[in-house]
Design a protein around this motif. Structure first.
Motif, PDB file in Angstrom:
ATOM      1  N   THR A 165      -5.706  -2.709  -1.059  1.00 48.53           N
ATOM      2  CA  THR A 165      -5.977  -1.292  -1.244  1.00 48.53           C
ATOM      3  C   THR A 165      -5.983  -0.933  -2.721  1.00 48.53           C
ATOM      4  O   THR A 165      -5.460  -1.662  -3.564  1.00 48.53           O
ATOM      5  CB  THR A 165      -4.924  -0.421  -0.531  1.00 48.53           C
ATOM      6  OG1 THR A 165      -3.642  -0.654  -1.139  1.00 48.53           O
ATOM      7  CG2 THR A 165      -4.846  -0.755   0.943  1.00 48.53           C
ATOM      8  N   ARG A 166      -6.604   0.226  -3.025  1.00 53.49           N
ATOM      9  CA  ARG A 166      -6.585   0.788  -4.376  1.00 53.49           C
ATOM     10  C   ARG A 166      -5.835   2.111  -4.346  1.00 53.49           C
ATOM     11  O   ARG A 166      -5.834   2.823  -3.351  1.00 53.49           O
ATOM     12  CB  ARG A 166      -8.010   1.045  -4.873  1.00 53.49           C
ATOM     13  CG  ARG A 166      -8.801  -0.155  -5.243  1.00 53.49           C
ATOM     14  CD  ARG A 166     -10.174   0.266  -5.740  1.00 53.49           C
ATOM     15  NE  ARG A 166     -10.115   0.923  -7.049  1.00 53.49           N
ATOM     16  CZ  ARG A 166     -11.150   1.533  -7.611  1.00 53.49           C
ATOM     17  NH1 ARG A 166     -12.308   1.602  -6.974  1.00 53.49           N
ATOM     18  NH2 ARG A 166     -11.023   2.088  -8.798  1.00 53.49           N
ATOM     19  N   ASN A 167      -5.249   2.416  -5.493  1.00 59.52           N
ATOM     20  CA  ASN A 167      -4.517   3.666  -5.619  1.00 59.52           C
ATOM     21  C   ASN A 167      -4.638   4.062  -7.089  1.00 59.52           C
ATOM     22  O   ASN A 167      -3.724   3.876  -7.879  1.00 59.52           O
ATOM     23  CB  ASN A 167      -3.054   3.438  -5.207  1.00 59.52           C
ATOM     24  CG  ASN A 167      -2.223   4.699  -5.291  1.00 59.52           C
ATOM     25  OD1 ASN A 167      -2.650   5.715  -5.832  1.00 59.52           O
ATOM     26  ND2 ASN A 167      -1.006   4.627  -4.769  1.00 59.52           N
ATOM     27  N   HIS A 185     -10.974  -7.452  -2.535  1.00 61.75           N
ATOM     28  CA  HIS A 185     -10.989  -6.908  -1.179  1.00 61.75           C
ATOM     29  C   HIS A 185     -11.872  -7.759  -0.270  1.00 61.75           C
ATOM     30  O   HIS A 185     -11.455  -8.188   0.823  1.00 61.75           O
ATOM     31  CB  HIS A 185     -11.506  -5.467  -1.205  1.00 61.75           C
ATOM     32  CG  HIS A 185     -11.678  -4.862   0.161  1.00 61.75           C
ATOM     33  ND1 HIS A 185     -12.827  -5.046   0.922  1.00 61.75           N
ATOM     34  CD2 HIS A 185     -10.851  -4.087   0.925  1.00 61.75           C
ATOM     35  CE1 HIS A 185     -12.700  -4.414   2.059  1.00 61.75           C
ATOM     36  NE2 HIS A 185     -11.508  -3.827   2.099  1.00 61.75           N
ATOM     37  N   THR A 219      -5.674  -6.179   4.324  1.00 60.24           N
ATOM     38  CA  THR A 219      -6.631  -5.312   3.635  1.00 60.24           C
ATOM     39  C   THR A 219      -6.071  -4.855   2.296  1.00 60.24           C
ATOM     40  O   THR A 219      -5.197  -3.985   2.246  1.00 60.24           O
ATOM     41  CB  THR A 219      -6.972  -4.072   4.483  1.00 60.24           C
ATOM     42  OG1 THR A 219      -7.403  -4.482   5.780  1.00 60.24           O
ATOM     43  CG2 THR A 219      -8.059  -3.245   3.804  1.00 60.24           C
ATOM     44  N   THR A 261      -2.094  -2.832   3.081  1.00 56.10           N
ATOM     45  CA  THR A 261      -1.880  -1.412   3.300  1.00 56.10           C
ATOM     46  C   THR A 261      -0.392  -1.144   3.443  1.00 56.10           C
ATOM     47  O   THR A 261       0.440  -2.061   3.419  1.00 56.10           O
ATOM     48  CB  THR A 261      -2.593  -0.939   4.581  1.00 56.10           C
ATOM     49  OG1 THR A 261      -1.924  -1.493   5.722  1.00 56.10           O
ATOM     50  CG2 THR A 261      -4.051  -1.373   4.590  1.00 56.10           C
ATOM     51  N   GLY A 301       0.801  -1.215   0.000  1.00 59.53           N
ATOM     52  CA  GLY A 301       0.000   0.000   0.000  1.00 59.53           C
ATOM     53  C   GLY A 301       0.832   1.262   0.000  1.00 59.53           C
ATOM     54  O   GLY A 301       0.319   2.365  -0.201  1.00 59.53           O
TER      55      GLY A 301
END
Length: 524
Positions: free
Chosen positions: A233-235, A220, A231, A166, A132
């Motif tokens: 994550t998106r970015n 997810h 967890t 993350t 993340g």
């Protein structure tokens, strides 16, 4: 163009970096799925355990050479390391933790390459600890519509990043990733990507396509259900939708020929008794989508017990046993290694109740309660085969005489013609059998002579049997013979073929050969 570069590192020169089990299997399973023209349609390249400078050059070349209408997918599986400044570095096989800048691939470097490419769409998946922490980038991608595969055409542009964890979390390998063989299965994150694309479950909108946002939502939720402390994550910096894949196709009724692999292959493919999976050389195919469901550290031969509990395969020249009771192949687990050598010509068989395993054509046998070998007389000339049926039957060929014996009562069921030299094939119910004789192949039904197969030079080396059909293969190709019609229903002379396998419901036939593993419909 749709191009994917998959980077997997599981072996490290630095003693402070422990070896991983999953990355090699991650890249193989995902690469095969992305390359499937009916799912991903990507041109894929896999870099496994390569040094940092080689990987860096490959990533830059991928992005620098991309066209304005291209979709580029970059995937990494391995160790992620945070520097003292909190910057993420992707570890390669030659990475030294005290020299991160010089011996690893910095996530910031990848981000800069992504920002500089003219490719309209870039997808980045990172399956590593602290993934993340991948930088968010400085600008959204420019570019027009991606004219790639009409059904995946989109107005979306930009970069979609999905990470396994993350910036503060570790990424977990699957429970089945570590086994006594030193083999691997996919990590939780990659397994969820594979599952979502393979089954089409990630097509949350039901439009037949999986976009980046849908895949993230699916992954997810799936990862959180399996490992609550991880967890994904998106970015993302996107405009519009970026479509990753088609929803996996479901084959119904007759199928045309499907080429599951393209390399020259030989061995014993095996269908799960419920018909849901096909195993060949450790690759597990889903028979609904024909995508790769899992990759086991296994080789030919393969044989399932009739009750669907056990799978025996080869591994490094020895036979090994797997517990396959879990409905997901990702959770199949190694049980034990048997003290018997195997090669592509060896065949195994289970009794009907799954209580005994035998090396076909020999006296080597094991009970499945403790996998201890059964005692035998090395001077006995008997050649034995276990065949399905109720009750379970032991077929024993003793010199010029043969007999079918009930294993439970030890009573004679049927005497066999003394000219029968070897049992070549038997159907799933143990009613139709094919024997080799000096004069060719003979078919029996309920152990009574039915017919002698007409000669087919070059197509009589291997056999598979169904209730109404017998398939024979060899250096010259394949033929399908109808037992009721008493004639050849279909023949194929496209090259040398090895051992065929038919699903229990006789819907599918797979044949290894010089141009790969081919899937055929038995409905001629």
């Amino acid at each position: 163009m749709r191009n994917a570069l998959l980077i997997a590192t599981d072996t490290y020169a630095d003693p402070t970096l422990r070896s991983l089990r999953a990355p090699g299997a991650d890249a193989l399973a995902l690469g095969l799925l992305l390359a499937n023209p009916e799912i991903g349609g990507f041109a894929t390249e896999v870099l496994h355990n390569r040094p940092a400078h080689v990987v860096t050059q490959a990533v830059e070349a991928l992005l620098a050479n991309a066209g304005a209408d291209d979709l580029v997918l970059l995937y990494f599986s391995g160790h992620g390391i945070k520097s003292a400044a909190g910057e993420l570095h992707l570890a390669m096989t030659d990475t030294r933790t005290e020299l991160l800048r010089a011996t690893s691939l910095a996530a910031a470097t990848v981000r800069d390459m992504v920002d500089d490419t003219v490719a309209a769409q870039v997808v980045v998946w990172l399956d590593c600890c602290f993934s993340g922490a991948f930088p968010s980038g400085q600008r959204a991608k420019a570019g027009g519509q991606a004219d790639v595969l009409d059904q995946l055409r989109t107005d979306g542009s930009g970069c979609a990043v999905m990470t396994a964890s993350t910036r503060f979390q570790y990424a977990f390998e699957g429970a089945g990733a570590v086994d006594e063989l030193g083999g691997a299965q996919e990590s939780v994150f990659t397994a969820s990507i594979v599952e979502g694309l393979r089954t089409g479950a990630a097509d949350l909108g039901g439009d037949g396509r999986v976009d980046a946002a849908e895949l993230y939502r699916y992954v997810h939720d799936r990862v959180k259900s399996l490992t609550p402390h991880q967890t994904p994550t998106r970015n993302d910096r996107l405009t519009g939708e970026v479509y990753i894949a088609f929803a996996a196709p479901v084959y119904e009724g007759e199928t045309s020929v499907v080429q599951l692999t393209t390399e020259d292959v030989a061995g014993w493919p095996a269908f799960h008794p419920n018909g849901r999976f096909l195993v060949f050389d450790g690759t597990v195919f889903d028979t609904v989508t024909w995508a790769v469901a899992a990759v086991l550290p296994a080789t030919t031969p393969q044989a399932f017990s009739r009750d669907g509990r056990w799978l025996v395969t080869g591994h490094e020249g020895k036979a090994v046993v797997w517990d396959v009771t879990d409905p997901s192949p990702l959770a199949w687990r190694f049980v034990t290694r048997l003290d018997t050598e195997v090669d592509p010509g060896v065949e195994f068989g289970f009794d009907d109740a799954g209580t005994m395993l035998i090396r076909q054509g020999s006296l080597a046998g094991w009970t499945t309660d403790d996998w201890e070998p059964e005692p035998s007389d090395p001077d006995d000339e008997m050649v034995a085969y276990l065949v399905p049926g109720r009750p379970s039957l032991l077929l024993a060929l003793v010199g010029p005489e043969g007999a079918v014996i009930d294993m439970d009562s030890d009573e004679l069921v049927h005497e066999l013609d003394g000219s029968y030299q070897r049992l070549e094939a038997v159907d799933a119910d143990g009613r139709v059998a094919v024997f080799r004789t000096s004069a060719g192949l003979v078919v029996t039904r309920d152990w009574e002579f039915l017919l002698r197969l007409p000669p087919a030079p070059g197509m009589e080396e291997f056999c598979a049997a169904g209730v109404d059909t017998v398939v024979t293969t060899g250096p010259a190709g394949m033929r399908v013979f109808g037992l009721e019609e008493k004639e050849v229903l279909f023949s194929w002379d496209g090259g040398a073929c090895h051992q065929p396998a038919m699903s229990a419901d006789e819907r599918f036939l797979v044949v290894p050969g010089v141009d790969g593993l081919r899937l055929w419909s038995v409905e001629i």
